[in-house]
Design an enzyme around this catalytic site. Sequence first.
Site, PDB file in Angstrom:
ATOM      1  N   GLU A 161       0.852  -1.183   0.000  1.00 42.88           N
ATOM      2  CA  GLU A 161       0.000   0.000   0.000  1.00 42.88           C
ATOM      3  C   GLU A 161       0.894   1.241   0.000  1.00 42.88           C
ATOM      4  O   GLU A 161       1.933   1.276   0.638  1.00 42.88           O
ATOM      5  CB  GLU A 161      -0.922   0.001   1.229  1.00 42.88           C
ATOM      6  N   CYS A 268      32.514 -19.533  14.699  1.00 37.80           N
ATOM      7  CA  CYS A 268      32.120 -18.121  14.710  1.00 37.80           C
ATOM      8  C   CYS A 268      30.661 -17.860  15.059  1.00 37.80           C
ATOM      9  O   CYS A 268      30.371 -17.126  15.993  1.00 37.80           O
ATOM     10  CB  CYS A 268      32.421 -17.482  13.357  1.00 37.80           C
TER      11      CYS A 268
HETATM   12  N1  LIG Z   1      -3.542  -4.697   1.113  1.00 37.80           N
HETATM   13  C1  LIG Z   1      -2.358  -5.136   0.707  1.00 37.80           C
HETATM   14  O1  LIG Z   1      -1.376  -4.402   0.642  1.00 37.80           O
HETATM   15  C2  LIG Z   1      -2.205  -6.569   0.253  1.00 37.80           C
HETATM   16  C3  LIG Z   1      -1.047  -6.955  -0.453  1.00 37.80           C
HETATM   17  C4  LIG Z   1      -0.927  -8.258  -0.886  1.00 37.80           C
HETATM   18  C5  LIG Z   1      -1.913  -9.179  -0.577  1.00 37.80           C
HETATM   19  N2  LIG Z   1      -3.017  -8.796   0.137  1.00 37.80           N
HETATM   20  C6  LIG Z   1      -4.055  -9.793   0.396  1.00 37.80           C
HETATM   21  O2  LIG Z   1      -5.095  -9.604  -0.550  1.00 37.80           O
HETATM   22  C7  LIG Z   1      -6.357  -9.861   0.045  1.00 37.80           C
HETATM   23  C8  LIG Z   1      -7.231  -8.638  -0.058  1.00 37.80           C
HETATM   24  O3  LIG Z   1      -6.650  -7.586   0.698  1.00 37.80           O
HETATM   25  P1  LIG Z   1      -7.213  -6.112   0.651  1.00 37.80           P
HETATM   26  O4  LIG Z   1      -6.311  -5.301   1.504  1.00 37.80           O
HETATM   27  O5  LIG Z   1      -7.444  -5.718  -0.755  1.00 37.80           O
HETATM   28  O6  LIG Z   1      -8.637  -6.337   1.408  1.00 37.80           O
HETATM   29  P2  LIG Z   1      -9.783  -5.267   1.683  1.00 37.80           P
HETATM   30  O7  LIG Z   1     -10.330  -5.599   3.016  1.00 37.80           O
HETATM   31  O8  LIG Z   1      -9.287  -3.888   1.410  1.00 37.80           O
HETATM   32  O9  LIG Z   1     -10.879  -5.597   0.566  1.00 37.80           O
HETATM   33  C9  LIG Z   1     -11.592  -6.789   0.511  1.00 37.80           C
HETATM   34  C10 LIG Z   1     -12.861  -6.541  -0.302  1.00 37.80           C
HETATM   35  O10 LIG Z   1     -13.507  -7.796  -0.515  1.00 37.80           O
HETATM   36  C11 LIG Z   1     -14.888  -7.540  -0.529  1.00 37.80           C
HETATM   37  N3  LIG Z   1     -15.643  -8.800  -0.407  1.00 37.80           N
HETATM   38  C12 LIG Z   1     -15.950  -9.526   0.696  1.00 37.80           C
HETATM   39  N4  LIG Z   1     -16.697 -10.589   0.347  1.00 37.80           N
HETATM   40  C13 LIG Z   1     -16.866 -10.560  -0.992  1.00 37.80           C
HETATM   41  C14 LIG Z   1     -17.551 -11.380  -1.939  1.00 37.80           C
HETATM   42  N5  LIG Z   1     -18.203 -12.457  -1.556  1.00 37.80           N
HETATM   43  N6  LIG Z   1     -17.500 -11.039  -3.234  1.00 37.80           N
HETATM   44  C15 LIG Z   1     -16.843  -9.958  -3.648  1.00 37.80           C
HETATM   45  N7  LIG Z   1     -16.175  -9.113  -2.792  1.00 37.80           N
HETATM   46  C16 LIG Z   1     -16.187  -9.431  -1.483  1.00 37.80           C
HETATM   47  C17 LIG Z   1     -15.084  -6.573   0.641  1.00 37.80           C
HETATM   48  O11 LIG Z   1     -16.325  -5.902   0.564  1.00 37.80           O
HETATM   49  C18 LIG Z   1     -13.884  -5.643   0.409  1.00 37.80           C
HETATM   50  O12 LIG Z   1     -14.227  -4.571  -0.451  1.00 37.80           O
HETATM   51  C19 LIG Z   1      -6.066 -10.303   1.466  1.00 37.80           C
HETATM   52  O13 LIG Z   1      -5.970 -11.699   1.501  1.00 37.80           O
HETATM   53  C20 LIG Z   1      -4.713  -9.694   1.757  1.00 37.80           C
HETATM   54  O14 LIG Z   1      -4.006 -10.419   2.745  1.00 37.80           O
HETATM   55  C21 LIG Z   1      -3.177  -7.512   0.535  1.00 37.80           C
END
Ligand SMILES: NC(=O)c1ccc[n+]([C@@H]2O[C@H](COP(=O)([O-])OP(=O)(O)OC[C@H]3O[C@@H](n4cnc5c(N)ncnc54)[C@H](O)[C@@H]3O)[C@@H](O)[C@H]2O)c1
Length: 436
Positions: A161, A268
């Site tokens: 992010e 070491c």
């Molecule tokens: N945020 C990061 O920097 C990042 C980086 C790499 C991986 N990830 C991984 O990616 C995944 C998503 O992270 P994020 O930060 O984008 O999550 P987030 O919480 O920002 O977004 C998740 C979204 O999924 C939606 N959602 C829930 N149920 C749903 C359904 N049935 N159908 C469609 N949409 C649905 C929610 O309403 C929400 O908008 C997680 O597993 C996280 O660990 C995140």
Amino acid sequence: MKISIFGLGYVGAVSAGCLASDGHEVIGVDPNRTKVDLINQGVTPIIEKDIGEMIAATVKSGLLRATVDVRDAVLGSDMSLICVGTPSQLNGNLDLSHVRKVCEQIGAAIKDKDAFHVVVARSTMLPGSMSNLVIPTLEAASGKKAGVDFGVCNNPEFLREGTAVYDYYHPPKTVIGESDERAGALLVELYAKMEAPLVRTNVETAEMVKYTDNTWHAVKVAFANEIGNICKAVGIDGHKVMEIFCQDTKLNLSSYYMKPGFAFGGSCLPKDVRALTYKARSLDLDLPLLNSILPSNQKQVDKGLKMIMDKGARKVGILGFSFKAGTDDLRESPLVDVIEHLLGKGYELKLYDKNVNLAALTGANQDYILNHIPHISKLMVDSMEEVLAFAETIVVGNGAAEFKALPGLLKPGQSVVDLVRISTEQSGGQYDGICW
Ligand SMILES: NC(=O)c1ccc[n+]([C@@H]2O[C@H](COP(=O)([O-])OP(=O)(O)OC[C@H]3O[C@@H](n4cnc5c(N)ncnc54)[C@H](O)[C@@H]3O)[C@@H](O)[C@H]2O)c1
């Protein structure tokens, strides 16, 4: 390509904006109607550099739209990316309820679709989640077979992010875990223009890579902080130290020392970790990461010892017992620790190490063997063949090239405990690797 993206949070919104900007037709899906409406108005649902302009432009050009209608999205696309959240439960376990729900929904839509559809999990999920949850849920809801009627991939996301759009276009690597070749090949097309290394593997390995990466990043932060804390306490600039540390890309920031296997030893590493952690304690510094290193190393010695004893045989042969191949140094060799424990428990042993030849030893090593571990020198033999003729359990203690022939030389009833990976064989039958 036509792509549906499930979950319009950070990962989903960035993927949607970037893929649409690359010319793909993208449909975003989220149960949160506010996010769907925002996208359809050309407004980003997240704050992230550049993504606002990308979403506005691609919605305007008709390449990006959003919906709450799962069926519309699956039937209108060739591939679905799952980007829903995978938060922590109160006990630390992973909450896969959103993943389960979205797989039920996508599966129900695949049931009514004749064309081959590929489902790609981009959410971070523990190894086994694909085989135990994603695939069975999709199969149950669709009544179809993964890898045959539809494809499944795990494709971890590595963006951070704050720099998410830049990271999307410049990933450190692209990892595709695939259930079948056809599904993986379609996903490869999506990344055709990326310059990053592309790795195709099985879904479990891809799942584990993501956790290995993030755990390593966490270790790096904690390590730098603890080194910084020591530096401050003794009046050194920790940033300067880490800057110099990071210039070493041969040993420090490299693949060196990054192979799962046996404990470290030698004259070491144990001594120096011990001294630094003692110094930290004397400064009243509490450094849990650095303090955990020697106990973790000892656990690996204990694990190796237990594996050998669990074989149930009393005659044990050790091939290689200096702390690494190509040296005769036995000081703090973890293998010497194992040997002493086995002797204490009444095992019969024969040891062979080309580099540890009493007649040729001089100085510190000769003194060490003769004065500190004389009982061990009596067990040494002159060849690998002598060990093989005697032992029921054979332990490979270092990676000397001559030990590679071992799997082909075993007799029935003999078993191998490999602490260094002389063979890429997975454990099974006569062969057992310490952590593979
Ligand atoms: N945020 C990061 O920097 C990042 C980086 C790499 C991986 N990830 C991984 O990616 C995944 C998503 O992270 P994020 O930060 O984008 O999550 P987030 O919480 O920002 O977004 C998740 C979204 O999924 C939606 N959602 C829930 N149920 C749903 C359904 N049935 N159908 C469609 N949409 C649905 C929610 O309403 C929400 O908008 C997680 O597993 C996280 O660990 C995140």
